[in-house]
Design an enzyme around this catalytic site. Structure first.
Site, PDB file in Angstrom:
ATOM      1  N   ASN A  24       0.844  -1.119  -0.052  1.00  0.00           N
ATOM      2  CA  ASN A  24       0.049  -0.064   0.152  1.00  0.00           C
ATOM      3  C   ASN A  24       0.854   1.181  -0.013  1.00  0.00           C
ATOM      4  OD1 ASN A  24      -1.929   1.966   0.189  1.00  0.00           O
ATOM      5  ND2 ASN A  24      -2.415   1.213   2.681  1.00  0.00           N
ATOM      6  N   LYS A  45      -0.199   4.379  -0.255  1.00  0.00           N
ATOM      7  CA  LYS A  45      -0.770   5.371   0.186  1.00  0.00           C
ATOM      8  C   LYS A  45      -0.413   6.612  -0.688  1.00  0.00           C
ATOM      9  CE  LYS A  45       0.040   3.430   4.801  1.00  0.00           C
ATOM     10  NZ  LYS A  45       0.174   3.611   6.306  1.00  0.00           N
ATOM     11  N   HIS A  81      -9.723   0.900   5.194  1.00  0.00           N
ATOM     12  CA  HIS A  81      -8.468   1.042   5.734  1.00  0.00           C
ATOM     13  C   HIS A  81      -8.473   2.235   7.051  1.00  0.00           C
ATOM     14  CE1 HIS A  81      -4.173   2.491   6.403  1.00  0.00           C
ATOM     15  NE2 HIS A  81      -3.703   1.206   5.746  1.00  0.00           N
ATOM     16  N   GLU A 101      -6.932   4.635   7.915  1.00  0.00           N
ATOM     17  CA  GLU A 101      -6.580   6.003   7.735  1.00  0.00           C
ATOM     18  C   GLU A 101      -7.734   6.458   7.169  1.00  0.00           C
ATOM     19  OE1 GLU A 101      -2.998   5.448   5.496  1.00  0.00           O
ATOM     20  OE2 GLU A 101      -1.691   4.990   7.608  1.00  0.00           O
ATOM     21  N   GLU A 107      -5.347  -5.087  10.928  1.00  0.00           N
ATOM     22  CA  GLU A 107      -4.108  -3.961  10.985  1.00  0.00           C
ATOM     23  C   GLU A 107      -4.497  -3.268  12.229  1.00  0.00           C
ATOM     24  OE1 GLU A 107      -2.274  -2.957   7.039  1.00  0.00           O
ATOM     25  OE2 GLU A 107      -4.053  -1.789   6.975  1.00  0.00           O
ATOM     26  N   GLY A 163       2.624   2.035  10.665  1.00  0.00           N
ATOM     27  CA  GLY A 163       3.500   3.449  10.404  1.00  0.00           C
ATOM     28  C   GLY A 163       4.247   3.625  11.726  1.00  0.00           C
ATOM     29  N   SER A 181       3.590  -2.218  10.470  1.00  0.00           N
ATOM     30  CA  SER A 181       4.960  -2.239  10.861  1.00  0.00           C
ATOM     31  C   SER A 181       5.545  -3.566  10.463  1.00  0.00           C
ATOM     32  CB  SER A 181       5.259  -1.690  12.118  1.00  0.00           C
ATOM     33  OG  SER A 181       4.834  -0.369  12.365  1.00  0.00           O
TER      34      SER A 181
HETATM   35  C1  PEP Z   1      -0.936   0.009   6.116  1.00  0.00           C
HETATM   36  O1  PEP Z   1      -0.792   1.183   5.410  1.00  0.00           O
HETATM   37  O2  PEP Z   1      -1.564  -0.568   5.710  1.00  0.00           O
HETATM   38  C2  PEP Z   1       0.482  -0.411   6.836  1.00  0.00           C
HETATM   39  C3  PEP Z   1       0.438  -1.562   7.497  1.00  0.00           C
HETATM   40  O3  PEP Z   1       1.382   0.585   7.043  1.00  0.00           O
HETATM   41  P1  PEP Z   1       2.911  -0.010   7.564  1.00  0.00           P
HETATM   42  O4  PEP Z   1       3.422  -1.069   7.096  1.00  0.00           O
HETATM   43  O5  PEP Z   1       3.979   1.364   7.341  1.00  0.00           O
HETATM   44  O6  PEP Z   1       3.031   0.162   9.203  1.00  0.00           O
END
Ligand code: PEP
Length: 229
Positions: free
Chosen positions: A6, A8, A88, A90, A157, A163, A193
């Site tokens: 992803n 973003k 998601h 976000e 997640e 992040g 992460s």
């Molecule tokens: C994500 O945006 O779905 C995500 C898992 O980000 P990161 O790997 O940077 O934590």
């Protein structure tokens, strides 16, 4: 295993094209049974060639029409895109998408035959209340969601792990995936992460069918380190 990247709001159209070209050349390194899915930003969507799937990070639940600033089915189909990320954190937290809006999007794209990677995840204050609180928070995110779809993939997640550099522990991933798998019978990804230094222990967890990756997917080298781990 499914390895989903992803981007973003990172990468441009030009850098995405370079990325896809480099990624395509390295797809011979993955196991035949593994799948790679990449979600570039909307302006970088295109008909990229390679042994991977390109998906949309978001779209509006309509074919086309008077929806200023949005992307619909017509724009996605121009590039043969039939995979979408929905729910998601976000989009839930920053863009204010309610469960009702997310469910509407989900039903629309499901009815259009899209493969959906549906994201769920709890905030830190819920995780700190223990497993029962986590379970009821996560299961509420299935409200209005048909979890029987053949083309459905779920990504767990935890918001506090996205992040932040702080992945969930193997125990947290294991118990949460076990709980989720007792309710849904679809591939279940972990996201939050995921990095080259923790991928092996994460994909070894029972009930983890792949990973959804933000930061570590932005460079082909580090994404491939996950795919080939
Ligand atoms: C994500 O945006 O779905 C995500 C898992 O980000 P990161 O790997 O940077 O934590």
């Amino acid at each position: 295993m499914i390895f989903a990247a992803n981007f973003k709001m990172n990468h441009t159209r030009a850098t995405t094209a370079d990325y896809m070209q480099a990624l395509a050349k390295r797809m011979g390194e993955k196991r035949v049974e593994d799948r790679v899915v990449v979600f570039p930003p909307a302006t970088a969507l295109d008909s990229y060639k390679g042994d991977f799937t390109v998906g949309a990070q978001n779209a509006y639940p309509a074919t086309s029409g008077a929806y200023t600033g949005e992307t619909g089915i017509v724009q996605l189909e121009e590039f043969g895109i039939k995979t979408i990320l929905i729910g998601h954190s976000e989009r839930r937290e920053i863009l204010g998408e309610s469960q009702e809006v997310i469910a509407e999007k989900f039903q629309f794209f499901l009815s259009q035959g899209f493969e959906i990677i549906y994201c769920i995840g709890e905030p830190l204050e819920v995780r700190e209340q223990g497993d029962e609180a986590v379970a009821s928070y996560l299961l509420a995110q299935f409200e209005g969601i048909d979890t029987h779809g053949e083309k459905l993939i779920v990504a767990y997640e935890p918001i506090w792990a996205i992040g932040t550099g702080r992945s969930a522990t193997v125990e947290e991933i294991s118990s949460t995936h076990k709980m989720l798998k007792s309710h849904i019978n679809v591939p279940l990804l972990y996201g939050g992460s995921v990095k080259p230094n923790n991928i092996q222990e994460i994909i070894a967890v029972d009930g983890v069918d792949g990973v959804l990756v933000g930061g570590a997917s932005l460079e082909v080298e580090s994404f491939m380190a996950l795919v080939t781990a």
